[in-house]
Structures are given as structure tokens and as C-alpha cells.
Design a protein around this motif. Structure first.
Motif, PDB file in Angstrom:
ATOM      1  N   ILE A 276       0.828  -1.211   0.000  1.00  0.00           N
ATOM      2  CA  ILE A 276       0.000   0.000   0.000  1.00  0.00           C
ATOM      3  C   ILE A 276       0.861   1.260   0.000  1.00  0.00           C
ATOM      4  O   ILE A 276       0.376   2.355  -0.327  1.00  0.00           O
ATOM      5  CB  ILE A 276      -0.992   0.030   1.191  1.00  0.00           C
ATOM      6  CG1 ILE A 276      -0.249   0.030   2.526  1.00  0.00           C
ATOM      7  CG2 ILE A 276      -1.949  -1.130   1.115  1.00  0.00           C
ATOM      8  CD1 ILE A 276      -1.164   0.083   3.747  1.00  0.00           C
ATOM      9  N   ASP A 277       2.148   1.113   0.340  1.00  0.00           N
ATOM     10  CA  ASP A 277       3.059   2.265   0.351  1.00  0.00           C
ATOM     11  C   ASP A 277       4.056   2.216  -0.797  1.00  0.00           C
ATOM     12  O   ASP A 277       4.924   3.080  -0.899  1.00  0.00           O
ATOM     13  CB  ASP A 277       3.825   2.319   1.684  1.00  0.00           C
ATOM     14  CG  ASP A 277       2.901   2.546   2.866  1.00  0.00           C
ATOM     15  OD1 ASP A 277       2.001   3.394   2.748  1.00  0.00           O
ATOM     16  OD2 ASP A 277       3.073   1.861   3.894  1.00  0.00           O
ATOM     17  N   TYR A 278       3.950   1.209  -1.662  1.00  0.00           N
ATOM     18  CA  TYR A 278       4.874   1.098  -2.791  1.00  0.00           C
ATOM     19  C   TYR A 278       4.536   2.124  -3.870  1.00  0.00           C
ATOM     20  O   TYR A 278       3.408   2.614  -3.957  1.00  0.00           O
ATOM     21  CB  TYR A 278       4.810  -0.300  -3.402  1.00  0.00           C
ATOM     22  CG  TYR A 278       5.506  -1.385  -2.602  1.00  0.00           C
ATOM     23  CD1 TYR A 278       5.996  -1.143  -1.325  1.00  0.00           C
ATOM     24  CD2 TYR A 278       5.662  -2.667  -3.125  1.00  0.00           C
ATOM     25  CE1 TYR A 278       6.623  -2.142  -0.593  1.00  0.00           C
ATOM     26  CE2 TYR A 278       6.280  -3.681  -2.406  1.00  0.00           C
ATOM     27  CZ  TYR A 278       6.758  -3.410  -1.135  1.00  0.00           C
ATOM     28  OH  TYR A 278       7.369  -4.403  -0.415  1.00  0.00           O
ATOM     29  N   THR A 279       5.524   2.412  -4.701  1.00  0.00           N
ATOM     30  CA  THR A 279       5.325   3.300  -5.845  1.00  0.00           C
ATOM     31  C   THR A 279       5.305   2.457  -7.123  1.00  0.00           C
ATOM     32  O   THR A 279       6.239   1.682  -7.372  1.00  0.00           O
ATOM     33  CB  THR A 279       6.462   4.337  -5.932  1.00  0.00           C
ATOM     34  OG1 THR A 279       6.484   5.111  -4.732  1.00  0.00           O
ATOM     35  CG2 THR A 279       6.255   5.263  -7.129  1.00  0.00           C
ATOM     36  N   TYR A 280       4.252   2.613  -7.890  1.00  0.00           N
ATOM     37  CA  TYR A 280       4.107   1.854  -9.138  1.00  0.00           C
ATOM     38  C   TYR A 280       4.045   2.816 -10.318  1.00  0.00           C
ATOM     39  O   TYR A 280       3.409   3.872 -10.242  1.00  0.00           O
ATOM     40  CB  TYR A 280       2.822   1.008  -9.114  1.00  0.00           C
ATOM     41  CG  TYR A 280       2.825  -0.070  -8.056  1.00  0.00           C
ATOM     42  CD1 TYR A 280       3.349  -1.327  -8.325  1.00  0.00           C
ATOM     43  CD2 TYR A 280       2.299   0.176  -6.787  1.00  0.00           C
ATOM     44  CE1 TYR A 280       3.344  -2.320  -7.361  1.00  0.00           C
ATOM     45  CE2 TYR A 280       2.297  -0.814  -5.818  1.00  0.00           C
ATOM     46  CZ  TYR A 280       2.821  -2.062  -6.113  1.00  0.00           C
ATOM     47  OH  TYR A 280       2.831  -3.036  -5.149  1.00  0.00           O
ATOM     48  N   LEU A 281       4.695   2.428 -11.407  1.00  0.00           N
ATOM     49  CA  LEU A 281       4.675   3.244 -12.610  1.00  0.00           C
ATOM     50  C   LEU A 281       4.419   2.348 -13.825  1.00  0.00           C
ATOM     51  O   LEU A 281       5.314   1.622 -14.267  1.00  0.00           O
ATOM     52  CB  LEU A 281       6.002   3.990 -12.787  1.00  0.00           C
ATOM     53  CG  LEU A 281       6.084   4.897 -14.033  1.00  0.00           C
ATOM     54  CD1 LEU A 281       5.058   6.020 -13.947  1.00  0.00           C
ATOM     55  CD2 LEU A 281       7.497   5.463 -14.179  1.00  0.00           C
ATOM     56  N   PRO A 282       3.203   2.376 -14.370  1.00  0.00           N
ATOM     57  CA  PRO A 282       2.916   1.577 -15.567  1.00  0.00           C
ATOM     58  C   PRO A 282       3.175   2.378 -16.843  1.00  0.00           C
ATOM     59  O   PRO A 282       3.056   3.603 -16.855  1.00  0.00           O
ATOM     60  CB  PRO A 282       1.425   1.272 -15.416  1.00  0.00           C
ATOM     61  CG  PRO A 282       0.879   2.444 -14.665  1.00  0.00           C
ATOM     62  CD  PRO A 282       1.995   2.983 -13.800  1.00  0.00           C
ATOM     63  N   ARG A 283       3.535   1.688 -17.916  1.00  0.00           N
ATOM     64  CA  ARG A 283       3.649   2.310 -19.220  1.00  0.00           C
ATOM     65  C   ARG A 283       3.454   1.232 -20.273  1.00  0.00           C
ATOM     66  O   ARG A 283       3.466   0.026 -19.955  1.00  0.00           O
ATOM     67  CB  ARG A 283       4.999   3.009 -19.404  1.00  0.00           C
ATOM     68  CG  ARG A 283       6.168   2.098 -19.706  1.00  0.00           C
ATOM     69  CD  ARG A 283       7.455   2.867 -19.926  1.00  0.00           C
ATOM     70  NE  ARG A 283       8.535   1.994 -20.421  1.00  0.00           N
ATOM     71  CZ  ARG A 283       8.857   1.850 -21.694  1.00  0.00           C
ATOM     72  NH1 ARG A 283       8.192   2.534 -22.627  1.00  0.00           N
ATOM     73  NH2 ARG A 283       9.843   1.042 -22.071  1.00  0.00           N
ATOM     74  N   SER A 284       3.286   1.630 -21.515  1.00  0.00           N
ATOM     75  CA  SER A 284       3.124   0.660 -22.595  1.00  0.00           C
ATOM     76  C   SER A 284       3.920   1.118 -23.814  1.00  0.00           C
ATOM     77  O   SER A 284       4.219   2.308 -23.975  1.00  0.00           O
ATOM     78  CB  SER A 284       1.644   0.500 -22.965  1.00  0.00           C
ATOM     79  OG  SER A 284       1.117   1.708 -23.474  1.00  0.00           O
ATOM     80  N   PHE A 285       4.254   0.152 -24.656  1.00  0.00           N
ATOM     81  CA  PHE A 285       4.961   0.465 -25.899  1.00  0.00           C
ATOM     82  C   PHE A 285       4.576  -0.569 -26.951  1.00  0.00           C
ATOM     83  O   PHE A 285       4.069  -1.654 -26.623  1.00  0.00           O
ATOM     84  CB  PHE A 285       6.481   0.484 -25.689  1.00  0.00           C
ATOM     85  CG  PHE A 285       7.054  -0.824 -25.207  1.00  0.00           C
ATOM     86  CD1 PHE A 285       7.497  -1.782 -26.106  1.00  0.00           C
ATOM     87  CD2 PHE A 285       7.160  -1.081 -23.838  1.00  0.00           C
ATOM     88  CE1 PHE A 285       8.025  -2.991 -25.659  1.00  0.00           C
ATOM     89  CE2 PHE A 285       7.692  -2.285 -23.392  1.00  0.00           C
ATOM     90  CZ  PHE A 285       8.132  -3.234 -24.305  1.00  0.00           C
ATOM     91  N   GLU A 286       4.782  -0.234 -28.193  1.00  0.00           N
ATOM     92  CA  GLU A 286       4.429  -1.115 -29.296  1.00  0.00           C
ATOM     93  C   GLU A 286       5.669  -1.877 -29.751  1.00  0.00           C
ATOM     94  O   GLU A 286       6.700  -1.289 -30.081  1.00  0.00           O
ATOM     95  CB  GLU A 286       3.862  -0.300 -30.460  1.00  0.00           C
ATOM     96  CG  GLU A 286       3.142  -1.127 -31.502  1.00  0.00           C
ATOM     97  CD  GLU A 286       2.450  -0.257 -32.539  1.00  0.00           C
ATOM     98  OE1 GLU A 286       3.159   0.272 -33.413  1.00  0.00           O
ATOM     99  OE2 GLU A 286       1.213  -0.082 -32.446  1.00  0.00           O
TER     100      GLU A 286
END
Length: 318
Positions: A276-286
Motif C-alpha cells: 500500500i506504500d509502494y510506488t508503481y509506474l505503468p507504461r506501454s509500448f508497441e
């Protein structure tokens, strides 16, 4: 020292809501939670787990399962022991509540599903098409137009004895038809009842087209809170419709049950409530490695690559 309580978590991340269910070792529900996703599934999962932790301080999580449209993302976040689609999760939960169930009607805010079960096995299923006329958002929109709180929608429908016929094959046409009925002097309760019947007919003619719908029928999803919809389905289907106690979080319950089955005596890979205190960073690419041009999704956790998915060949899997 407070005794630890062995439990199983199920997380259902949808476009409208994120639901969490906590089950004990016998499959009984200990706690449930419904929070709005609001386009931020990562924040919704973290917020939900924080609330669950605060309300159940003695939990010892033995396994976690995720489902819903955001199941892959949630599974990576929490360290899920099993990641399953919504059809499987809802079917498992339905059979847990009613072992003899033959049909599951599930309607949420943005989608609807029909699951056919025979002898404890899913034999067929269907989901709604792009039109919103068969989903909960349809009723939300019409309730707002009629200036009726959605919580009172079902009661209004039950007050009617003569539903007005409202065109339900398209959300836009339904709205136009509803306005016409208002202008011709029909009672609001009759129009509301007509809208419930329109959604039920649309569901049966669209999602249920060509399906062998038999009872017992379980009605799941947020729309099951609407008693007017229950009556409309009973009249359209010609049989009793059962609403289970935890109708709005059945996907999460199914995910928890699946996690319990998958882990058995193995240790869980759940990352713990610390996430609950973690940092998440999503992204996408082709990916341009072949003509498929797959969209690959990747997520970093605390600035470290956690997972990638979405490619057909497995090139980017990690």
C-alpha cells in the motif's frame, strides 16, 4: 498477543469498481469492500487493501487471487497466487453459494455477462456488445435524467403495476422513447418499471441470444441491488431469480476461492500489505518485432521492473 486469522483474499478490479473479499479457510466471508476505481486501479487497490488491513488487523493471508479487467495489473502489484478471468471467478463463486445453479446473470456498471453451468461445469458464456443499454450505466443515466437517486430506482419500479413499453435495443433510442413517454403523461413509476423491463429484454435478446437459460438463476453484480430489475428478469425469463448475499463482490469471492484451491499447502507469493506504500509506474509500448505490432504493458515497482505482458509470443515476458 492477538491470534492470527488464516484467510484468503480476492481482488476484482473493474472499470467502475474495485472489490475485495476476505474468506476464512472454510470459504466463509469475513469481510468485503467496494471502492470506486475512478480510472486509477493502482490507487484503488492500495486504498482497498489499506482499509481491509485496518479493519482486520489479525489477518494472515494464505493466498491472493485477482480477476476483472485489471487482473494482470493487480496481480503484479500484490503478488497474486492466481490470476483468472471474470467468467471463471463469477462461476466459481456462484457454485460456492448455490451448487445447483444453472445460469448466472451478471450485470455491472459497464459490462454484462451470462454464464451457463451444467453439472458444475461452465458450458457456455457470453458478454455484452459495445452498446450500454444492457449495463448498469444505462439505468444510472436514466435515473439522473428523471432526477431519481439510483438507490430509489428499484422501489419506484416495484410501485408500478403497468410498465410502459420503452425501446431498449439502444441506449440513445431508449432515452428518446422515455422522454416521449414523459411528454404523453405516463407516471414516473411506470416509466421506471418500463426501463427495467427494457434492460432485461435487451440482456436476454443480446447477451442471452441463442443460450439455454434455465433455473436456478443467480443474479450478480451491482445492478442486482435493484429490486425492480429482479422482478423484470423474473417476468422476462419466467422463473425465479436468486440474489446471493454478496451479489456485488462475487467476482472477488470467486478469486479468493480460486486462490485457496491453487495454493493448497504451498506458501503464498503475496507481497504483503506493505504494497500500500509502494510506488508503481505503468507504461506501454508497441513491439515492432513482427507484423502483430503487440502493445506491451510494463510496470515498475519502487523504480524496479516488475513485469511485462501483452505480447503474443512471450518475447517480453518477465
Amino acid at each position: 498477543m492477538q491470534q492470527r486469522l488464516a484467510s484468503y483474499l480476492g481482488i476484482d478490479v473493474g472499470s467502475v469498481s474495485t472489490n475485495i473479499a476476505v474468506l476464512d479457510t472454510s470459504g466463509q466471508v469475513l469481510d468485503t469492500l467496494y471502492v470506486r476505481t475512478q480510472g486509477q486501479p493502482i490507487a484503488a487497490v492500495q486504498q482497498g487493501l489499506k482499509i481491509i488491513k485496518e479493519r482486520n488487523k489479525a489477518l494472515e493471508v494464505k493466498a491472493v487471487g485477482t480477476t476483472g479487467s485489471g487482473r494482470q495489473l493487480a496481480g503484479v502489484m500484490v503478488g497474486a497466487d492466481v490470476i483468472k478471468n471474470e467468467i471463471t471467478a463469477h462461476a466459481v463463486a456462484a457454485m460456492h453459494v448455490a451448487p445447483d445453479v444453472k445460469t448466472v446473470v451478471e450485470i455491472g456498471g459497464q459490462d454484462s455477462k451470462l454464464i451457463i453451468i451444467r453439472d458444475g461445469v461452465v458450458t457456455d458464456f457470453a458478454m455484452n456488445t459495445v452498446c450500454a443499454a444492457g449495463t448498469g450505466s444505462f439505468l444510472d443515466q436514466q435515473a439522473a435524467r428523471l432526477n431519481i437517486p439510483i438507490e430509489e430506482f428499484g422501489g419506484k419500479a416495484l410501485a408500478s403495476t403497468t410498465p410502459v413499453r420503452v425501446a431498449g435495443r439502444c441506449a440513445v433510442f431508449a432515452e428518446s422513447d422515455m422522454i416521449h413517454k414523459q411528454q404523453t403523461g405516463h407516471q414516473i413509476c411506470d416509466i421506471v418499471n418500463g426501463l427495467c423491463h427494457a434492460l432485461a429484454r435487451n440482456y436476454v435478446n443480446n447477451v442471452g441470444k441463442g443460450k439455454d437459460i434455465k433455473g436456478p438463476v443467480l443474479f450478480q453484480g451491482g445492478v442486482a441491488a435493484n429490486q425492480g430489475m429482479k422482478r423484470a428478469f423474473e417476468e422476462v425469463l419466467g422463473c425465479q431469480v436468486i440474489i446471493p448475499p454478496y451479489y456485488d463482490v462475487m467476482g472477488a469471492i470467486g478469486a479468493a476461492l480460486l486462490a485457496r484451491e491453487a495454493v493448497a499447502n504451498k506458501p503464498t507469493v503475496f507481497r504483503g500489505f506493505e504494497i500500500i506504500d509502494y510506488t508503481y509506474l505503468p507504461r506501454s509500448f508497441e513491439c515492432g518485432g513482427c507484423p502483430n505490432m503487440c502493445e506491451v504493458v510494463e510496470i515498475s515497482m519502487n523504480d524496479q521492473m516488475a513485469a511485462r505482458w501483452g505480447d503474443r509470443c512471450g518475447k517480453w515476458g518477465c
